[in-house]
Design a protein around this motif. Structure first.
Motif, PDB file in Angstrom:
ATOM      1  N   ALA A 123       0.757  -1.051   0.231  1.00  0.00           N
ATOM      2  CA  ALA A 123      -0.377   0.113   0.167  1.00  0.00           C
ATOM      3  C   ALA A 123       1.276   1.355   0.301  1.00  0.00           C
ATOM      4  O   ALA A 123       0.847   2.381  -0.722  1.00  0.00           O
ATOM      5  N   GLN A 124       2.161   1.444   0.357  1.00  0.00           N
ATOM      6  CA  GLN A 124       2.768   2.144   0.974  1.00  0.00           C
ATOM      7  C   GLN A 124       3.800   3.016  -0.426  1.00  0.00           C
ATOM      8  O   GLN A 124       3.873   3.773  -1.099  1.00  0.00           O
ATOM      9  N   ASP A 125       3.895   1.096  -1.117  1.00  0.00           N
ATOM     10  CA  ASP A 125       4.954   1.471  -2.420  1.00  0.00           C
ATOM     11  C   ASP A 125       3.499   2.017  -3.627  1.00  0.00           C
ATOM     12  O   ASP A 125       3.436   3.027  -4.522  1.00  0.00           O
ATOM     13  N   CYS A 126       2.351   2.095  -3.136  1.00  0.00           N
ATOM     14  CA  CYS A 126       0.914   2.559  -4.148  1.00  0.00           C
ATOM     15  C   CYS A 126       0.818   4.346  -4.179  1.00  0.00           C
ATOM     16  O   CYS A 126       1.011   4.591  -5.042  1.00  0.00           O
ATOM     17  N   ARG A 127       1.156   3.856  -2.366  1.00  0.00           N
ATOM     18  CA  ARG A 127       0.873   5.999  -1.796  1.00  0.00           C
ATOM     19  C   ARG A 127       2.532   6.506  -2.814  1.00  0.00           C
ATOM     20  O   ARG A 127       1.920   7.420  -3.435  1.00  0.00           O
ATOM     21  N   GLU A 128       3.053   6.133  -3.173  1.00  0.00           N
ATOM     22  CA  GLU A 128       4.424   6.805  -3.423  1.00  0.00           C
ATOM     23  C   GLU A 128       3.782   6.546  -4.809  1.00  0.00           C
ATOM     24  O   GLU A 128       4.492   7.735  -5.443  1.00  0.00           O
ATOM     25  N   LEU A 129       3.889   5.819  -5.433  1.00  0.00           N
ATOM     26  CA  LEU A 129       3.550   6.213  -6.909  1.00  0.00           C
ATOM     27  C   LEU A 129       2.806   7.008  -7.227  1.00  0.00           C
ATOM     28  O   LEU A 129       2.509   7.946  -8.216  1.00  0.00           O
ATOM     29  N   LEU A 130       1.480   6.715  -6.311  1.00  0.00           N
ATOM     30  CA  LEU A 130       0.605   8.133  -6.812  1.00  0.00           C
ATOM     31  C   LEU A 130       0.536   9.141  -6.471  1.00  0.00           C
ATOM     32  O   LEU A 130       0.182  10.024  -7.228  1.00  0.00           O
ATOM     33  N   SER A 131       2.228   9.536  -5.984  1.00  0.00           N
ATOM     34  CA  SER A 131       2.450  11.271  -5.364  1.00  0.00           C
ATOM     35  C   SER A 131       2.915  11.647  -6.338  1.00  0.00           C
ATOM     36  O   SER A 131       2.611  12.453  -7.012  1.00  0.00           O
ATOM     37  N   SER A 132       3.479  11.479  -7.660  1.00  0.00           N
ATOM     38  CA  SER A 132       3.967  10.979  -8.918  1.00  0.00           C
ATOM     39  C   SER A 132       2.579  11.441 -10.046  1.00  0.00           C
ATOM     40  O   SER A 132       3.577  11.757 -10.910  1.00  0.00           O
ATOM     41  N   LEU A 133       1.811  10.885  -9.589  1.00  0.00           N
ATOM     42  CA  LEU A 133       0.764  11.090 -10.227  1.00  0.00           C
ATOM     43  C   LEU A 133      -0.676  11.807  -9.966  1.00  0.00           C
ATOM     44  O   LEU A 133      -1.488  11.283  -9.660  1.00  0.00           O
ATOM     45  N   PRO A 134      -0.441  13.220 -10.581  1.00  0.00           N
ATOM     46  CA  PRO A 134      -1.298  13.893 -10.033  1.00  0.00           C
ATOM     47  C   PRO A 134      -2.457  14.000 -10.037  1.00  0.00           C
ATOM     48  O   PRO A 134      -4.002  14.094  -9.876  1.00  0.00           O
ATOM     49  N   ASN A 135      -3.059  13.652 -11.426  1.00  0.00           N
ATOM     50  CA  ASN A 135      -4.209  13.336 -12.618  1.00  0.00           C
ATOM     51  C   ASN A 135      -4.461  11.174 -12.589  1.00  0.00           C
ATOM     52  O   ASN A 135      -5.355  11.425 -13.185  1.00  0.00           O
ATOM     53  N   VAL A 136      -4.091  10.807 -11.475  1.00  0.00           N
ATOM     54  CA  VAL A 136      -4.601   9.623 -11.485  1.00  0.00           C
ATOM     55  C   VAL A 136      -5.272   8.888 -10.019  1.00  0.00           C
ATOM     56  O   VAL A 136      -5.179   9.006  -9.190  1.00  0.00           O
ATOM     57  N   SER A 137      -6.817   8.763 -10.323  1.00  0.00           N
ATOM     58  CA  SER A 137      -7.541   8.090  -8.851  1.00  0.00           C
ATOM     59  C   SER A 137      -7.621   6.241  -8.754  1.00  0.00           C
ATOM     60  O   SER A 137      -7.317   5.989  -9.767  1.00  0.00           O
ATOM     61  N   VAL A 138      -7.730   5.804  -7.620  1.00  0.00           N
ATOM     62  CA  VAL A 138      -7.675   4.751  -7.495  1.00  0.00           C
ATOM     63  C   VAL A 138      -9.520   4.707  -6.496  1.00  0.00           C
ATOM     64  O   VAL A 138     -10.011   5.423  -5.714  1.00  0.00           O
ATOM     65  N   LEU A 139     -10.473   4.243  -7.722  1.00  0.00           N
ATOM     66  CA  LEU A 139     -11.344   3.521  -6.719  1.00  0.00           C
ATOM     67  C   LEU A 139     -11.953   1.990  -6.507  1.00  0.00           C
ATOM     68  O   LEU A 139     -11.503   1.427  -7.206  1.00  0.00           O
ATOM     69  N   PHE A 140     -12.933   1.751  -6.049  1.00  0.00           N
ATOM     70  CA  PHE A 140     -13.488   1.153  -5.948  1.00  0.00           C
ATOM     71  C   PHE A 140     -14.806   0.707  -6.507  1.00  0.00           C
ATOM     72  O   PHE A 140     -16.032   1.740  -7.133  1.00  0.00           O
ATOM     73  N   VAL A 141     -14.855  -0.738  -7.393  1.00  0.00           N
ATOM     74  CA  VAL A 141     -16.013  -0.481  -7.978  1.00  0.00           C
ATOM     75  C   VAL A 141     -16.704  -1.971  -7.514  1.00  0.00           C
ATOM     76  O   VAL A 141     -16.003  -2.905  -7.227  1.00  0.00           O
ATOM     77  N   ARG A 142     -18.132  -1.301  -7.646  1.00  0.00           N
ATOM     78  CA  ARG A 142     -18.683  -2.995  -7.702  1.00  0.00           C
ATOM     79  C   ARG A 142     -18.416  -4.506  -8.440  1.00  0.00           C
ATOM     80  O   ARG A 142     -17.461  -4.571  -9.478  1.00  0.00           O
ATOM     81  N   ARG A 143     -17.842  -5.860  -8.320  1.00  0.00           N
ATOM     82  CA  ARG A 143     -17.341  -6.877  -8.449  1.00  0.00           C
ATOM     83  C   ARG A 143     -18.640  -6.971  -9.764  1.00  0.00           C
ATOM     84  O   ARG A 143     -17.393  -7.783 -10.934  1.00  0.00           O
ATOM     85  N   ASP A 144     -19.537  -6.793 -10.241  1.00  0.00           N
ATOM     86  CA  ASP A 144     -20.402  -6.885 -11.371  1.00  0.00           C
ATOM     87  C   ASP A 144     -19.806  -6.282 -12.878  1.00  0.00           C
ATOM     88  O   ASP A 144     -20.442  -6.387 -13.374  1.00  0.00           O
ATOM     89  N   GLN A 145     -18.885  -4.918 -11.923  1.00  0.00           N
ATOM     90  CA  GLN A 145     -18.482  -3.988 -12.969  1.00  0.00           C
ATOM     91  C   GLN A 145     -16.754  -4.304 -13.451  1.00  0.00           C
ATOM     92  O   GLN A 145     -16.133  -3.269 -14.433  1.00  0.00           O
ATOM     93  N   ASN A 146     -16.231  -5.209 -12.451  1.00  0.00           N
ATOM     94  CA  ASN A 146     -14.610  -5.580 -12.962  1.00  0.00           C
ATOM     95  C   ASN A 146     -15.681  -7.070 -13.893  1.00  0.00           C
ATOM     96  O   ASN A 146     -14.240  -7.537 -13.165  1.00  0.00           O
ATOM     97  N   ILE A 147     -15.575  -7.557 -14.524  1.00  0.00           N
ATOM     98  CA  ILE A 147     -16.222  -8.760 -14.899  1.00  0.00           C
ATOM     99  C   ILE A 147     -14.694  -9.019 -16.206  1.00  0.00           C
ATOM    100  O   ILE A 147     -14.384  -9.834 -16.256  1.00  0.00           O
ATOM    101  N   ASP A 148     -14.892  -8.141 -16.777  1.00  0.00           N
ATOM    102  CA  ASP A 148     -13.595  -7.930 -17.809  1.00  0.00           C
ATOM    103  C   ASP A 148     -12.339  -8.448 -17.515  1.00  0.00           C
ATOM    104  O   ASP A 148     -12.033  -9.073 -17.363  1.00  0.00           O
TER     105      ASP A 148
END
Length: 310
Positions: free
Chosen positions: A238-263
């Motif tokens: 998780a810390q790795d992810c936060r550090e990566l995101l700190s250099s990507l100001p226009n990138v968001s990580v969001l939760f999505v329902r399982r039925d919307q993640n089928i692909d």
């Protein structure tokens, strides 16, 4: 569900307690005595059925059956709760068909029937006007009108391998890139999901993409990366992810329902057959996946794939 939680389903162990003489072995896996706990938590066919579903779940280790059921009944994923309960109901009905009619229990077909039932029920009972929708959980403020969406999902077994699927879509929701990855490591499901999100963030950075929303159906992982909860098992990732995101100001990580993640889920399943693969354009369709399954030299089985496989 009421009979299940009260442990009064007529499993062979419960019938034996009432003085009925019969073979106590589970009629599905033939490995242990058919108790309620075994049938719905430890039976091999139940494990395959749950993993074949859009829930993509693995059985928790050393957990009480009824605590596990309660956690699903009280979670915030309404569709997930519906599907979970329907799968348990369908699984018991399929077990009875095995015992009394000699049918064969097919996990993929069973979960397709469960999903169709849930969809038909919801179509006939639309949400009431004014009902609030569940909020998205984000790591950074959600990108307004993102140029790209990345969907990622993971799958694992206790003895490996661990697999992932990733789908990139443009602002018109057209798939422009797909990938699946397989690694011969054994990790817990929550770690697999965390590694998947990190893979997606690294992919976005390596491709130089801007204005991106990354979607994962692992709500606890998204919360941990967002510093809303602390999960020691994945804190370093998780810390790795936060550090990566700190250099990507226009990138968001969001939760999505399982039925919307089928692909992404289907691509993770496909990785068990084809290993590390990438595709430019749309993800492989059902016929392509079928050819991979038929031509594969391995004995792997794809679970949670397209309905055409039942």
């Amino acid at each position: 569900m009421w009979r299940l939680t009260k442990n009064i389903l007529p499993t062979r162990a419960n019938l034996h307690k009432k003085g009925i003489s019969l073979d106590l072995q589970c009629p599905l896996c033939h490995h242990e005595v058919e108790t309620t706990n075994h049938l719905f938590l430890h039976c091999d066919l139940m494990k395959l059925t749950l993993f074949a579903s859009h829930l993509g779940s693995h059985m928790p280790l050393q957990v009480d059956l009824f605590d596990w059921i309660l956690s699903w009944l009280t979670c915030h994923d309404t569709l997930g709760t519906q599907l979970f309960c329907t799968i348990l109901w369908k699984f018991w009905a399929a077990r009875n068909n095995v015992v009394f009619r000699g049918d064969k229990l097919e996990p993929v077909c069973l979960v397709d029937e469960a999903m169709s039932f849930v969809q038909e029920f919801n179509d006939a009972n639309p949400p009431r006007r004014g009902r609030a929708s569940l909020p998205l959980i984000t790591v950074t403020p959600p990108v307004s009108r993102p140029s790209f969406s990345v969907f990622v999902d993971a799958g694992c077994n206790l003895n490996g391998p661990t697999v992932w699927g990733l789908v990139l879509k443009n602002h018109d929701r057209i798939t422009t890139f797909s990938a699946c990855k397989c690694d011969d490591i054994a990790v817990d499901p929550i770690m697999a999901e965390a590694l998947g999100v990190r893979w997606a963030i690294q992919f976005v950075r390596e491709q130089g993409l801007h204005s991106v929303c990354i979607f994962s159906d692992a709500e606890n992982v998204v919360n941990c990366i967002a510093n809303k909860v602390k999960i020691d098992a994945i804190e370093m990732v998780a810390q790795d992810c936060r550090e990566l995101l700190s250099s990507l100001p226009n990138v968001s990580v969001l939760f999505v329902r399982r039925d919307q993640n089928i692909d992404a889920h289907n691509l993770a399943s496909l990785a068990r057959l084809v290993g590390n693969q990438t595709w430019v354009g749309a993800a492989p369709n059902a016929s392509v996946m079928s050819n991979y399954a038929e031509n594969s030299a391995t004995n792997c089985i794809v679970f949670g794939c397209f309905p055409a496989f039942c």
